[in-house]
Motif scaffolding. Structure first.
Motif, PDB file in Angstrom:
ATOM      1  N   UNK A 472       0.825  -1.221   0.000  1.00 30.11           N
ATOM      2  CA  UNK A 472       0.000   0.000   0.000  1.00 30.11           C
ATOM      3  C   UNK A 472       0.854   1.263   0.000  1.00 30.11           C
ATOM      4  N   UNK A 473       0.452   2.227  -0.833  1.00 31.57           N
ATOM      5  CA  UNK A 473       1.251   3.432  -1.037  1.00 31.57           C
ATOM      6  C   UNK A 473       1.325   4.296   0.225  1.00 31.57           C
ATOM      7  N   UNK A 474       0.304   4.254   1.049  1.00 28.98           N
ATOM      8  CA  UNK A 474       0.288   5.064   2.270  1.00 28.98           C
ATOM      9  C   UNK A 474       0.780   4.307   3.488  1.00 28.98           C
ATOM     10  N   UNK A 475       1.361   3.139   3.305  1.00 30.89           N
ATOM     11  CA  UNK A 475       1.908   2.404   4.455  1.00 30.89           C
ATOM     12  C   UNK A 475       2.979   3.244   5.132  1.00 30.89           C
ATOM     13  N   UNK A 476       3.053   3.197   6.458  1.00 33.81           N
ATOM     14  CA  UNK A 476       2.214   2.472   7.424  1.00 33.81           C
ATOM     15  C   UNK A 476       1.090   3.335   8.005  1.00 33.81           C
ATOM     16  N   UNK A 477       0.715   4.399   7.275  1.00 34.07           N
ATOM     17  CA  UNK A 477      -0.373   5.256   7.744  1.00 34.07           C
ATOM     18  C   UNK A 477      -1.712   4.587   7.479  1.00 34.07           C
ATOM     19  N   UNK A 478      -1.881   4.051   6.277  1.00 32.95           N
ATOM     20  CA  UNK A 478      -3.088   3.316   5.922  1.00 32.95           C
ATOM     21  C   UNK A 478      -2.669   2.135   5.045  1.00 32.95           C
ATOM     22  N   UNK A 479      -2.753   0.908   5.568  1.00 38.79           N
ATOM     23  CA  UNK A 479      -3.235   0.529   6.901  1.00 38.79           C
ATOM     24  C   UNK A 479      -2.276   0.969   8.007  1.00 38.79           C
ATOM     25  N   UNK A 480      -2.861   1.337   9.145  1.00 30.98           N
ATOM     26  CA  UNK A 480      -2.090   1.898  10.247  1.00 30.98           C
ATOM     27  C   UNK A 480      -1.314   0.800  10.969  1.00 30.98           C
ATOM     28  N   UNK A 481       0.004   1.020  11.078  1.00 35.59           N
ATOM     29  CA  UNK A 481       0.865   0.093  11.807  1.00 35.59           C
ATOM     30  C   UNK A 481       1.784   0.916  12.697  1.00 35.59           C
ATOM     31  N   UNK A 482       1.490   0.896  13.973  1.00 34.97           N
ATOM     32  CA  UNK A 482       2.191   1.755  14.917  1.00 34.97           C
ATOM     33  C   UNK A 482       3.677   1.441  14.981  1.00 34.97           C
ATOM     34  N   UNK A 483       4.052   0.166  14.850  1.00 36.31           N
ATOM     35  CA  UNK A 483       5.460  -0.199  15.006  1.00 36.31           C
ATOM     36  C   UNK A 483       6.354   0.366  13.909  1.00 36.31           C
ATOM     37  N   UNK A 484       5.740   0.815  12.791  1.00 40.60           N
ATOM     38  CA  UNK A 484       6.532   1.353  11.687  1.00 40.60           C
ATOM     39  C   UNK A 484       6.597   2.873  11.677  1.00 40.60           C
ATOM     40  N   UNK A 485       6.020   3.538  12.677  1.00 38.67           N
ATOM     41  CA  UNK A 485       5.956   4.995  12.668  1.00 38.67           C
ATOM     42  C   UNK A 485       7.200   5.649  13.263  1.00 38.67           C
ATOM     43  N   UNK A 486       8.206   4.865  13.547  1.00 36.92           N
ATOM     44  CA  UNK A 486       9.428   5.457  14.067  1.00 36.92           C
ATOM     45  C   UNK A 486      10.289   6.108  13.003  1.00 36.92           C
ATOM     46  N   UNK A 487       9.864   6.010  11.713  1.00 38.83           N
ATOM     47  CA  UNK A 487      10.661   6.591  10.635  1.00 38.83           C
ATOM     48  C   UNK A 487       9.751   7.166   9.554  1.00 38.83           C
TER      49      UNK A 487
END
Length: 528
Positions: A472-487
């Protein structure tokens, strides 16, 4: 009726489309007859002036030395081919059998990159690729020696993705140099390069790079399939290849990331992505890519994480300004005067007094003018390109204000929008923002802020529907994945980044083991 007539016309013998020369392919093996192969080579290459076919004497046998002098180095041919053959002839070295010829070639030309081939088509391909081939009467084994010579541009600092701190070397048009730059960054035997040839008429070399044991095998299988399925006559740059690799989606956003920086490509490979290197292009493609990749640069990781996070947030803010600021101005001026403070509203109305055009025409006029100036600055000679764009912008902007065509506030809005658009690290991503900006201006002129917000809803929905090799082009925002938001919006410290992005589904999810940062030493007590 028209379709039947066109079909009949194209099927006739006198059709102009049937007069085009067909590419002749020689599938059979070389049978050792020099006269026949010489005729076939002249038939394949025609009357080209750079094809050199020299008769040579090898003991008691006749031979041919064939090469293209536009792709080869004569000094290398003289020292590595003609000189050993002359010495062998002076020593009256005899070669009686096929195995003697192979042994002689392997022993004599061991210092040069060489191989033995037998197919006639392979002989033609090697000549085109800058090899010199030696054919001996009666022997089916043909010796192909690498004598390729090109004038290359030196390794320089990238021109499109400059940084303050970090490596200054960039890719060039030589694919072997580009591969070595990547290999120099990743000294790991797991780094793989797979060779492909694309283009029926150009035979462009394309390399697929990836990290074995890290990359998702399904993604690797898919890119191999897409590369093998490409059917085109010519590829001159990675930008042409990109259109054959991305999903069939009508979108202004790039679905493959392109860069001139070897450190960026090395970082993406380590993450679990693949890279596409095209011969003759200094831009290397990498995928799967996401929206956030186009708003981060390698320098973010060379600076302290607080500074890198702050600069990255500035890029996101600049993206929104470049996309929405003109449309917000048009919407507020046209429909929502109550949102503007009174003093500012009076100032804007005073400036717009006497302007003959509505705000939307004013905005479109200035935006189109600046796009023309931007394009002129790029296409003009480098010595005067920057001067033309700056002076042209100042002169036209000042003259337009004095002539009463546009207002001062509109010049400020367009200038701030243009400056914000230059913040985007990747040019293709900035172009998509410039295209969408005009659509938002038109929506704002019709529906006001409601049109702008409606456009944003459609944009988010469109971005959510995009895929880059099933990611998905908006990963990890949509679908949301908190563990990937460190970057994504900010960057966590390097020691805290322990996992690769989960949306890539790599074979090795862990990037580095747990690491505790050094703590300052404890203060010692007073003197005893």
């Amino acid at each position: 009726m028209i379709k039947k007539m066109m079909k009949k016309f194209l099927s006739t013998k006198n059709s102009p489309f049937q007069n085009e020369p067909e590419q002749k392919v020689f599938h059979q093996q070389f049978n050792g007859d020099l006269q026949i192969i010489e005729q076939k080579l002249k038939q394949a290459f025609g009357n080209t002036a750079d094809l050199i076919i020299e008769n040579i004497q090898f003991g008691q046998k006749q031979g041919l030395l064939v090469y293209l002098n536009t792709l080869t180095d004569w000094q290398v041919i003289s020292s590595k081919i003609l000189l050993p053959l002359t010495e062998a002839a002076n020593q009256q070295e005899q070669v009686f059998t096929e195995s003697d010829w192979v042994d002689f070639g392997q022993e004599t030309f061991s210092g040069a990159e060489h191989t033995f081939i037998k197919e006639e088509q392979k002989i033609i391909d090697d000549i085109i690729n800058g090899q010199a081939v030696i054919l001996i009467e009666g022997f089916i084994s043909v010796l192909s020696i690498k004598v390729l010579s090109f004038e290359n541009r030196g390794i320089e600092e990238p021109t499109t993705q400059t940084i303050v701190r970090g490596p200054k070397e960039g890719f060039i048009e030589n694919i072997q140099v580009n591969l070595s730059l990547i290999r120099k960054k990743i000294k790991n035997p797991a780094l793989r390069f797979e060779a492909f040839t694309v283009g029926s008429e150009t035979s462009t070399s394309v390399y697929l790079a990836y990290m074995d044991g890290i990359i998702n095998k399904k993604i690797l299988q898919e890119i191999r399939k897409r590369l093998n399925d490409i059917q085109t006559n010519a590829i001159f740059d990675s930008g042409m290849l990109e259109e054959y690799l991305v999903d069939k989606t009508f979108t202004p956003f790039p679905l493959l990331y392109n860069t001139e920086r070897p450190d960026t490509i090395a970082s993406h490979l380590i993450t679990g992505k693949f890279a596409i290197i095209v011969d003759g292009s200094p831009f290397v493609l990498t995928a799967p890519t996401t929206f956030s990749d186009f708003l981060s640069v390698s320098e973010d990781y060379y600076q302290p994480f607080l500074m890198g996070s702050f600069i990255r947030m500035i890029r996101y803010l600049s993206f929104l300004i470049a996309l929405l600021l003109p449309s917000f101005y048009v919407a507020v001026i046209t429909f929502h005067h109550e949102m503007i403070p009174t003093q500012l509203l009076i100032s804007i109305i005073t400036q717009r007094e006497g302007i003959p055009f509505p705000a939307v025409i004013e905005a479109l006029l200035m935006e189109i003018t600046f796009e023309v100036l931007r394009e002129a600055g790029i296409r003009m000679p480098r010595a005067v390109g920057g001067t033309i764009s700056i002076v042209g912008g100042l002169v036209i902007g000042q003259a337009a204000v004095e002539a009463g065509i546009v207002s001062n506030i509109m010049v400020i809005v367009v200038a701030l929008t243009a400056i914000s658009s230059f913040v985007a690290p990747v040019y293709s991503f900035a172009v998509s923002t410039r295209i969408l900006r005009f659509g938002y201006i038109i929506l704002a002129s019709i529906l006001g802020l409601y049109g702008v917000f409606l456009g944003m809803i459609f944009l988010v929905a469109h971005l959510t529907s995009l895929r880059s090799f099933s990611v998905p082009y908006l990963s990890p925002i949509a679908p949301f994945k908190l563990q990937d938001h460190g970057d994504i919006f900010v960057r966590v410290p390097a020691w805290a980044s322990k996992k690769r992005p989960s949306y890539l589904q790599t074979e090795k999810p862990s990037k580095q083991p747990d690491y505790n940062t050094p703590t300052p030493p404890k203060k010692r007590g007073g003197a005893s």
